[in-house]
Write a protein that holds these residues in place. Sequence first.
Motif, PDB file in Angstrom:
ATOM      1  N   LEU A  15      -7.068  -9.993   2.528  1.00 14.83           N
ATOM      2  CA  LEU A  15      -6.169  -9.446   3.552  1.00 14.83           C
ATOM      3  C   LEU A  15      -4.939  -8.803   2.901  1.00 14.83           C
ATOM      4  O   LEU A  15      -4.505  -7.716   3.316  1.00 14.83           O
ATOM      5  CB  LEU A  15      -5.746 -10.544   4.530  1.00 14.83           C
ATOM      6  N   VAL A  16      -4.392  -9.455   1.896  1.00 15.81           N
ATOM      7  CA  VAL A  16      -3.236  -8.869   1.206  1.00 15.81           C
ATOM      8  C   VAL A  16      -3.643  -7.577   0.512  1.00 15.81           C
ATOM      9  O   VAL A  16      -2.899  -6.588   0.530  1.00 15.81           O
ATOM     10  CB  VAL A  16      -2.641  -9.872   0.196  1.00 15.81           C
ATOM     11  N   GLU A  17      -4.821  -7.557  -0.085  1.00 18.44           N
ATOM     12  CA  GLU A  17      -5.289  -6.320  -0.727  1.00 18.44           C
ATOM     13  C   GLU A  17      -5.428  -5.187   0.293  1.00 18.44           C
ATOM     14  O   GLU A  17      -5.049  -4.038   0.034  1.00 18.44           O
ATOM     15  CB  GLU A  17      -6.633  -6.564  -1.416  1.00 18.44           C
ATOM     16  N   LYS A  18      -5.978  -5.497   1.456  1.00 18.88           N
ATOM     17  CA  LYS A  18      -6.121  -4.481   2.502  1.00 18.88           C
ATOM     18  C   LYS A  18      -4.756  -3.946   2.915  1.00 18.88           C
ATOM     19  O   LYS A  18      -4.566  -2.727   3.094  1.00 18.88           O
ATOM     20  CB  LYS A  18      -6.853  -5.086   3.708  1.00 18.88           C
ATOM     21  N   SER A  19      -3.799  -4.842   3.075  1.00 16.64           N
ATOM     22  CA  SER A  19      -2.428  -4.441   3.409  1.00 16.64           C
ATOM     23  C   SER A  19      -1.834  -3.565   2.304  1.00 16.64           C
ATOM     24  O   SER A  19      -1.204  -2.538   2.561  1.00 16.64           O
ATOM     25  CB  SER A  19      -1.573  -5.686   3.624  1.00 16.64           C
ATOM     26  N   HIS A  20      -2.064  -3.975   1.067  1.00 21.40           N
ATOM     27  CA  HIS A  20      -1.524  -3.253  -0.083  1.00 21.40           C
ATOM     28  C   HIS A  20      -2.070  -1.823  -0.140  1.00 21.40           C
ATOM     29  O   HIS A  20      -1.320  -0.866  -0.335  1.00 21.40           O
ATOM     30  CB  HIS A  20      -1.886  -4.018  -1.351  1.00 21.40           C
ATOM     31  N   ARG A  21      -3.347  -1.687   0.030  1.00 23.41           N
ATOM     32  CA  ARG A  21      -3.955  -0.357  -0.032  1.00 23.41           C
ATOM     33  C   ARG A  21      -3.469   0.524   1.121  1.00 23.41           C
ATOM     34  O   ARG A  21      -3.282   1.736   0.945  1.00 23.41           O
ATOM     35  CB  ARG A  21      -5.482  -0.472  -0.021  1.00 23.41           C
ATOM     36  N   ALA A  22      -3.245  -0.077   2.275  1.00 19.30           N
ATOM     37  CA  ALA A  22      -2.691   0.695   3.392  1.00 19.30           C
ATOM     38  C   ALA A  22      -1.288   1.182   3.054  1.00 19.30           C
ATOM     39  O   ALA A  22      -0.911   2.318   3.385  1.00 19.30           O
ATOM     40  CB  ALA A  22      -2.675  -0.165   4.655  1.00 19.30           C
ATOM     41  N   GLY A  23      -0.488   0.334   2.391  1.00 23.77           N
ATOM     42  CA  GLY A  23       0.843   0.745   1.983  1.00 23.77           C
ATOM     43  C   GLY A  23       0.811   1.849   0.952  1.00 23.77           C
ATOM     44  O   GLY A  23       1.559   2.836   1.044  1.00 23.77           O
ATOM     45  N   LEU A  24      -0.050   1.714  -0.059  1.00 22.67           N
ATOM     46  CA  LEU A  24      -0.149   2.736  -1.098  1.00 22.67           C
ATOM     47  C   LEU A  24      -0.495   4.103  -0.508  1.00 22.67           C
ATOM     48  O   LEU A  24      -0.005   5.131  -0.988  1.00 22.67           O
ATOM     49  CB  LEU A  24      -1.210   2.341  -2.132  1.00 22.67           C
ATOM     50  N   ALA A  25      -1.316   4.100   0.515  1.00 18.64           N
ATOM     51  CA  ALA A  25      -1.737   5.368   1.128  1.00 18.64           C
ATOM     52  C   ALA A  25      -0.589   6.083   1.814  1.00 18.64           C
ATOM     53  O   ALA A  25      -0.689   7.281   2.116  1.00 18.64           O
ATOM     54  CB  ALA A  25      -2.868   5.109   2.127  1.00 18.64           C
ATOM     55  N   GLN A  26       0.506   5.369   2.064  1.00 13.41           N
ATOM     56  CA  GLN A  26       1.653   5.962   2.755  1.00 13.41           C
ATOM     57  C   GLN A  26       2.796   6.297   1.788  1.00 13.41           C
ATOM     58  O   GLN A  26       3.931   6.489   2.225  1.00 13.41           O
ATOM     59  CB  GLN A  26       2.153   5.005   3.835  1.00 13.41           C
ATOM     60  N   VAL A  27       2.494   6.395   0.522  1.00 15.67           N
ATOM     61  CA  VAL A  27       3.497   6.795  -0.472  1.00 15.67           C
ATOM     62  C   VAL A  27       3.172   8.203  -0.940  1.00 15.67           C
ATOM     63  O   VAL A  27       2.101   8.450  -1.493  1.00 15.67           O
ATOM     64  CB  VAL A  27       3.516   5.828  -1.677  1.00 15.67           C
ATOM     65  N   GLY A  28       4.082   9.120  -0.702  1.00 13.27           N
ATOM     66  CA  GLY A  28       3.886  10.507  -1.106  1.00 13.27           C
ATOM     67  C   GLY A  28       5.031  11.357  -0.622  1.00 13.27           C
ATOM     68  O   GLY A  28       5.866  10.911   0.184  1.00 13.27           O
ATOM     69  N   PRO A  29       5.133  12.585  -1.102  1.00 13.97           N
ATOM     70  CA  PRO A  29       6.248  13.456  -0.707  1.00 13.97           C
ATOM     71  C   PRO A  29       6.244  13.720   0.792  1.00 13.97           C
ATOM     72  O   PRO A  29       5.190  13.985   1.391  1.00 13.97           O
ATOM     73  CB  PRO A  29       5.994  14.739  -1.508  1.00 13.97           C
ATOM     74  N   GLY A  30       7.413  13.602   1.404  1.00 11.51           N
ATOM     75  CA  GLY A  30       7.537  13.802   2.841  1.00 11.51           C
ATOM     76  C   GLY A  30       7.362  12.541   3.656  1.00 11.51           C
ATOM     77  O   GLY A  30       7.791  12.481   4.808  1.00 11.51           O
ATOM     78  N   LYS A  31       6.702  11.523   3.078  1.00 12.81           N
ATOM     79  CA  LYS A  31       6.611  10.236   3.753  1.00 12.81           C
ATOM     80  C   LYS A  31       7.983   9.565   3.718  1.00 12.81           C
ATOM     81  O   LYS A  31       8.815   9.853   2.858  1.00 12.81           O
ATOM     82  CB  LYS A  31       5.596   9.336   3.051  1.00 12.81           C
TER      83      LYS A  31
END
Length: 477
Positions: free
Chosen positions: A324-340
């Motif tokens: 579950l923590v890994e799933k949360s982590h990957r969701a967070g990583l996907a929201q890191v980028g320019p303009g976010k």
Amino acid sequence: MPAPTTPDPRLPRLADVAAFTEYMAQGWGTPDRTPPVVAGAAAAAAQHRSRLSAEFAGQALIVGAGTAPVRSNDTYYDFRPDSDFYWLTGAALEGAVLVMTPSGASHEATLFIPAPFYAGDPRFFTNAAHGEMWVGSAADFSDWAAALSLPVKALTELDAGIGAAMRASSGTLAAGPVQADVRRRHGIGAGGALGRVLSTLRMVKDDWEIAQLRAAVGHTVDGFAAVVREIPAAIQGGGERWLQGTFDRHARTVGNGAGYATIVGSGKHAPTLHWVRCDGPVLEDEVLLLDMGVEANSLYTADVTRTFPASGTFSPVQRQVHDLVEKSHRAGLAQVGPGKHFADFHDACMEVIANGLNDWGLLPVSVDEALSPRGQHHRRYLVCGVGHHLGLDVHDCAQSSYESYQGSPLVPGMALTVEPGLYFHEHDLTLPPELRGIGVRLEDDIVVTDAGSDVISEALPLDAAGIEAWMRQIQGA
């Protein structure tokens, strides 16, 4: 018994012994006094000063390096310069002060440092802070000036330097640990404007800084391997402190040291967010949370967390939490980028956690109610933040304003961490017994790029199966 009223002649004060002082002034060569400046640091600092100068045209700027804090009585912790000072100078000089004097549309910078004491001066052997016999080879003003491409003067000239800067300015701002008596003599307030701007400027790293972070992360990955290799010894009796010492020794060998107090938490200690006591055993059947980072010699630090099964294999319930923590982590990583925005990865992590806890029947309200600003029930098991800026400080740029930190979009060159977790304390009666005492955190270091983001700590596996396989490889099992 009363203290003697006259000194014991067998314990003379050496500085008062003329024959000794004369003898100590003779027969010394010149040691290598090359300043310890990391390659590229001086050039990067010059660019940093230029960026700062553009923000404060016409104003005098004063930034202090600070001094080592007292540990106990007359012993001190190791000196580590103020991060803003280092960013502007590239020098780790205790007691130094940088003065930037307005000059047209820019500034002229001068560094004021304590004078070293060499053979021929009694302070060579009497001054424990700056005598070369006490501290080792000490660069002089010209050595530092050449290494930093910056005028360097004695600290005794600081008052004159500040006075000249103030006469040429429309105002004076200070940051870092500038001594209170210096501020008082020159009427310099303790306002935080300069510190806030420096924090904001430091959010966007240049290529040299990113290279330093990559190096720190690479050393940290090696440090994780060194620690995982020692888990069997820790289980046999070395405990958490054995693993903490393993990493800290590694960090001190390859860099300046650990970037923050190393966290090693086994079993019931894993849910404790900042478990730096590390005084417990390492339990074979429990998970082991390791939050560690090497601070490079350039003072840029990594900050990485993984959670390992001490036995080498996650139990079904441990793996359930980790997944579950890994799933949360990957969701967070996907929201890191320019303009976010900074809050985007926070929201993504929390949404996954809330839904997972709801699926397990642990939320007393609906997911929507929990995620509402008026609810936050899921945060019982995750009360901390799930990421921060990273750089010279592990929690970098903390003096910046809300608008520039949490409220601004991410841009290329920013470095940050994403670190969701679940912390199920052994005495939390809202949990079923099988979950109590499990703590899992996953943390990676990320650089925002033009195209998205780069996870610079990805050499460490993230998923449970990958972690187990990596442990077998490292331990030769």
